[in-house]
Design a protein around this motif. Structure first.
Motif, PDB file in Angstrom:
ATOM      1  N   ALA A 130      -7.628 -14.324   5.050  1.00 59.13           N
ATOM      2  CA  ALA A 130      -6.975 -14.927   3.883  1.00 59.13           C
ATOM      3  C   ALA A 130      -8.014 -15.477   2.904  1.00 59.13           C
ATOM      4  CB  ALA A 130      -6.028 -16.037   4.325  1.00 59.13           C
ATOM      5  N   LYS A 131      -9.163 -15.908   3.442  1.00 59.12           N
ATOM      6  CA  LYS A 131     -10.229 -16.463   2.608  1.00 59.12           C
ATOM      7  C   LYS A 131     -11.362 -15.471   2.392  1.00 59.12           C
ATOM      8  CE  LYS A 131      -9.452 -21.282   3.952  1.00 59.12           C
ATOM      9  NZ  LYS A 131     -10.068 -22.504   4.514  1.00 59.12           N
ATOM     10  N   ASN A 132     -11.215 -14.278   2.975  1.00 60.53           N
ATOM     11  CA  ASN A 132     -12.266 -13.252   2.852  1.00 60.53           C
ATOM     12  C   ASN A 132     -13.623 -13.812   3.274  1.00 60.53           C
ATOM     13  OD1 ASN A 132     -10.361 -11.440   1.677  1.00 60.53           O
ATOM     14  ND2 ASN A 132     -10.631 -12.509  -0.267  1.00 60.53           N
ATOM     15  N   THR A 133     -13.603 -14.533   4.364  1.00 58.91           N
ATOM     16  CA  THR A 133     -14.802 -15.228   4.817  1.00 58.91           C
ATOM     17  C   THR A 133     -15.033 -14.966   6.303  1.00 58.91           C
ATOM     18  OG1 THR A 133     -14.528 -16.956   3.148  1.00 58.91           O
ATOM     19  CG2 THR A 133     -15.933 -17.472   5.032  1.00 58.91           C
ATOM     20  N   VAL A 134     -16.281 -14.780   6.659  1.00 58.72           N
ATOM     21  CA  VAL A 134     -16.669 -14.658   8.062  1.00 58.72           C
ATOM     22  C   VAL A 134     -17.594 -15.820   8.390  1.00 58.72           C
ATOM     23  CG1 VAL A 134     -18.651 -13.152   7.597  1.00 58.72           C
ATOM     24  CG2 VAL A 134     -17.538 -13.085   9.828  1.00 58.72           C
ATOM     25  N   TYR A 135     -17.459 -16.321   9.602  1.00 58.46           N
ATOM     26  CA  TYR A 135     -18.218 -17.487  10.032  1.00 58.46           C
ATOM     27  C   TYR A 135     -19.062 -17.146  11.255  1.00 58.46           C
ATOM     28  CZ  TYR A 135     -14.567 -19.770   7.271  1.00 58.46           C
ATOM     29  OH  TYR A 135     -13.693 -20.129   6.268  1.00 58.46           O
ATOM     30  N   LEU A 136     -20.138 -17.890  11.411  1.00 57.57           N
ATOM     31  CA  LEU A 136     -20.934 -17.802  12.634  1.00 57.57           C
ATOM     32  C   LEU A 136     -21.194 -19.230  13.093  1.00 57.57           C
ATOM     33  CD1 LEU A 136     -22.379 -15.850  14.589  1.00 57.57           C
ATOM     34  CD2 LEU A 136     -24.488 -16.334  13.306  1.00 57.57           C
ATOM     35  N   GLN A 137     -20.495 -19.623  14.146  1.00 51.14           N
ATOM     36  CA  GLN A 137     -20.717 -20.935  14.743  1.00 51.14           C
ATOM     37  C   GLN A 137     -21.856 -20.804  15.751  1.00 51.14           C
ATOM     38  OE1 GLN A 137     -19.206 -23.991  14.129  1.00 51.14           O
ATOM     39  NE2 GLN A 137     -20.789 -24.789  15.496  1.00 51.14           N
ATOM     40  N   MET A 138     -22.895 -21.569  15.536  1.00 51.71           N
ATOM     41  CA  MET A 138     -24.081 -21.492  16.381  1.00 51.71           C
ATOM     42  C   MET A 138     -24.266 -22.813  17.110  1.00 51.71           C
ATOM     43  SD  MET A 138     -26.665 -19.450  13.804  1.00 51.71           S
ATOM     44  CE  MET A 138     -26.785 -20.807  12.642  1.00 51.71           C
ATOM     45  N   ASN A 139     -24.138 -22.773  18.418  1.00 53.36           N
ATOM     46  CA  ASN A 139     -24.307 -23.962  19.250  1.00 53.36           C
ATOM     47  C   ASN A 139     -25.530 -23.798  20.151  1.00 53.36           C
ATOM     48  OD1 ASN A 139     -21.890 -25.008  18.166  1.00 53.36           O
ATOM     49  ND2 ASN A 139     -20.670 -24.036  19.781  1.00 53.36           N
ATOM     50  N   SER A 140     -25.977 -24.907  20.697  1.00 55.65           N
ATOM     51  CA  SER A 140     -27.125 -24.891  21.609  1.00 55.65           C
ATOM     52  C   SER A 140     -28.288 -24.102  21.013  1.00 55.65           C
ATOM     53  CB  SER A 140     -26.725 -24.295  22.967  1.00 55.65           C
ATOM     54  OG  SER A 140     -25.674 -25.036  23.558  1.00 55.65           O
ATOM     55  N   LEU A 141     -28.589 -24.393  19.786  1.00 58.22           N
ATOM     56  CA  LEU A 141     -29.637 -23.639  19.088  1.00 58.22           C
ATOM     57  C   LEU A 141     -30.993 -23.852  19.735  1.00 58.22           C
ATOM     58  CD1 LEU A 141     -28.346 -24.170  15.482  1.00 58.22           C
ATOM     59  CD2 LEU A 141     -28.888 -21.951  16.482  1.00 58.22           C
ATOM     60  N   GLU A 142     -31.772 -22.798  19.697  1.00 54.74           N
ATOM     61  CA  GLU A 142     -33.115 -22.781  20.287  1.00 54.74           C
ATOM     62  C   GLU A 142     -34.122 -22.438  19.197  1.00 54.74           C
ATOM     63  OE1 GLU A 142     -32.651 -19.686  23.119  1.00 54.74           O
ATOM     64  OE2 GLU A 142     -31.314 -20.847  24.437  1.00 54.74           O
ATOM     65  N   PRO A 143     -35.378 -22.853  19.382  1.00 52.22           N
ATOM     66  CA  PRO A 143     -36.396 -22.498  18.379  1.00 52.22           C
ATOM     67  C   PRO A 143     -36.463 -20.991  18.123  1.00 52.22           C
ATOM     68  CG  PRO A 143     -37.241 -24.179  19.839  1.00 52.22           C
ATOM     69  CD  PRO A 143     -35.910 -23.770  20.404  1.00 52.22           C
ATOM     70  N   GLU A 144     -36.143 -20.199  19.144  1.00 53.02           N
ATOM     71  CA  GLU A 144     -36.169 -18.741  18.991  1.00 53.02           C
ATOM     72  C   GLU A 144     -35.074 -18.221  18.058  1.00 53.02           C
ATOM     73  OE1 GLU A 144     -38.388 -20.097  22.296  1.00 53.02           O
ATOM     74  OE2 GLU A 144     -36.233 -20.362  21.931  1.00 53.02           O
ATOM     75  N   ASP A 145     -34.132 -19.073  17.712  1.00 49.09           N
ATOM     76  CA  ASP A 145     -33.089 -18.680  16.774  1.00 49.09           C
ATOM     77  C   ASP A 145     -33.532 -18.830  15.319  1.00 49.09           C
ATOM     78  OD1 ASP A 145     -30.818 -20.293  19.006  1.00 49.09           O
ATOM     79  OD2 ASP A 145     -31.089 -18.126  18.771  1.00 49.09           O
ATOM     80  N   THR A 146     -34.709 -19.389  15.113  1.00 51.13           N
ATOM     81  CA  THR A 146     -35.231 -19.550  13.762  1.00 51.13           C
ATOM     82  C   THR A 146     -35.408 -18.186  13.104  1.00 51.13           C
ATOM     83  OG1 THR A 146     -36.365 -21.627  14.251  1.00 51.13           O
ATOM     84  CG2 THR A 146     -37.212 -20.322  12.405  1.00 51.13           C
ATOM     85  N   ALA A 147     -34.788 -18.014  11.952  1.00 48.03           N
ATOM     86  CA  ALA A 147     -34.805 -16.727  11.261  1.00 48.03           C
ATOM     87  C   ALA A 147     -34.086 -16.857   9.929  1.00 48.03           C
ATOM     88  CB  ALA A 147     -34.120 -15.652  12.120  1.00 48.03           C
ATOM     89  N   VAL A 148     -34.196 -15.807   9.144  1.00 45.46           N
ATOM     90  CA  VAL A 148     -33.321 -15.654   7.985  1.00 45.46           C
ATOM     91  C   VAL A 148     -32.104 -14.867   8.458  1.00 45.46           C
ATOM     92  CG1 VAL A 148     -33.055 -14.721   5.673  1.00 45.46           C
ATOM     93  CG2 VAL A 148     -35.252 -15.711   6.381  1.00 45.46           C
ATOM     94  N   TYR A 149     -30.947 -15.411   8.222  1.00 49.69           N
ATOM     95  CA  TYR A 149     -29.698 -14.794   8.656  1.00 49.69           C
ATOM     96  C   TYR A 149     -29.034 -14.093   7.461  1.00 49.69           C
ATOM     97  CZ  TYR A 149     -29.989 -17.027  13.193  1.00 49.69           C
ATOM     98  OH  TYR A 149     -30.385 -17.393  14.460  1.00 49.69           O
ATOM     99  N   TYR A 150     -28.582 -12.875   7.709  1.00 48.60           N
ATOM    100  CA  TYR A 150     -27.987 -12.067   6.655  1.00 48.60           C
ATOM    101  C   TYR A 150     -26.553 -11.707   7.027  1.00 48.60           C
ATOM    102  CZ  TYR A 150     -32.793 -11.332   5.110  1.00 48.60           C
ATOM    103  OH  TYR A 150     -34.088 -11.505   4.673  1.00 48.60           O
ATOM    104  N   CYS A 151     -25.669 -11.873   6.086  1.00 47.69           N
ATOM    105  CA  CYS A 151     -24.303 -11.415   6.255  1.00 47.69           C
ATOM    106  C   CYS A 151     -24.235  -9.935   5.882  1.00 47.69           C
ATOM    107  CB  CYS A 151     -23.377 -12.230   5.351  1.00 47.69           C
ATOM    108  SG  CYS A 151     -21.634 -11.768   5.455  1.00 47.69           S
ATOM    109  N   ASN A 152     -23.418  -9.196   6.613  1.00 45.60           N
ATOM    110  CA  ASN A 152     -23.284  -7.758   6.388  1.00 45.60           C
ATOM    111  C   ASN A 152     -21.814  -7.374   6.384  1.00 45.60           C
ATOM    112  OD1 ASN A 152     -22.841  -5.001   8.045  1.00 45.60           O
ATOM    113  ND2 ASN A 152     -24.593  -4.800   6.680  1.00 45.60           N
ATOM    114  N   ALA A 153     -21.470  -6.464   5.514  1.00 49.13           N
ATOM    115  CA  ALA A 153     -20.125  -5.893   5.513  1.00 49.13           C
ATOM    116  C   ALA A 153     -20.245  -4.380   5.414  1.00 49.13           C
ATOM    117  CB  ALA A 153     -19.308  -6.436   4.346  1.00 49.13           C
ATOM    118  N   GLU A 154     -19.413  -3.703   6.179  1.00 51.51           N
ATOM    119  CA  GLU A 154     -19.405  -2.236   6.157  1.00 51.51           C
ATOM    120  C   GLU A 154     -18.030  -1.768   5.693  1.00 51.51           C
ATOM    121  OE1 GLU A 154     -20.177  -0.431   9.899  1.00 51.51           O
ATOM    122  OE2 GLU A 154     -20.114   1.616   9.127  1.00 51.51           O
ATOM    123  N   ASN A 155     -18.003  -0.882   4.719  1.00 53.59           N
ATOM    124  CA  ASN A 155     -16.702  -0.417   4.254  1.00 53.59           C
ATOM    125  C   ASN A 155     -16.279   0.849   5.000  1.00 53.59           C
ATOM    126  OD1 ASN A 155     -17.979   1.775   3.072  1.00 53.59           O
ATOM    127  ND2 ASN A 155     -17.698   1.064   0.975  1.00 53.59           N
TER     128      ASN A 155
END
Length: 116
Positions: free
Chosen positions: A74-99
Motif C-alpha cells: 500500500a505504501k510501495n515500501t520495502v523494509y529491512l529490520q536489522m537486529n543484533s548488528l555486527e561490525p561485519e554488517d558495516t556496508a553501503v546498503y542498496y535497495c533493488n527492484a526487479e520488474n
C-alpha cells in the motif's frame, strides 16, 4: 522506470538495531521482487535479503535470524529490520527492484556502520 529512495541508515554499536526503508515510485505496477544488497569495503556487492510479490523471502546465511525483510504494498515500501548488528554488517546498503521484464533498478545506497 522505477525510482527507489532509501532511508534509515546510520551508526550503531554492535548488538544494536536499525531499520532501513526503501520507497518506490514510478512504474511500480511492474515490480516483482524487491530486495536489499550490500557492499562492504573491499568486497563485492552481495544479496542480503529478497522478497517476492507473494511474500516469499530469502536471506543470506550471514543474516538469517537477525534481519527481516518486509513489504508494504500500500505504501510501495520495502523494509529491512536489522537486529543484533555486527561490525561485519558495516556496508553501503542498496535497495533493488526487479520488474516483470527482469530489469533491475537500484537506489542510491545508504551507509550502515556498526562499531565494535
Amino acid at each position: 522506470q522505477v525510482q527507489l529512495v532509501e532511508s534509515g541508515g546510520g551508526f550503531v554499536q554492535a548488538g544494536g538495531s536499525l531499520r532501513l526503508s526503501c520507497a518506490a515510485s514510478g512504474s511500480i505496477f511492474s515490480i516483482g521482487a524487491m530486495g536489499w544488497y550490500r557492499r562492504a569495503p573491499g568486497k563485492q556487492r552481495e544479496l542480503v535479503a529478497i522478497i517476492i510479490n507473494g511474500g516469499s523471502t530469502n536471506y543470506a546465511d550471514s543474516v538469517k535470524g537477525r534481519f527481516t525483510i518486509s513489504r508494504d504494498n500500500a505504501k510501495n515500501t520495502v523494509y529491512l529490520q536489522m537486529n543484533s548488528l555486527e561490525p561485519e554488517d558495516t556496508a553501503v546498503y542498496y535497495c533493488n527492484a526487479e520488474n516483470r521484464y527482469s530489469v533491475h533498478y537500484w537506489g542510491q545506497g545508504i551507509q550502515v556502520t556498526v562499531s565494535s
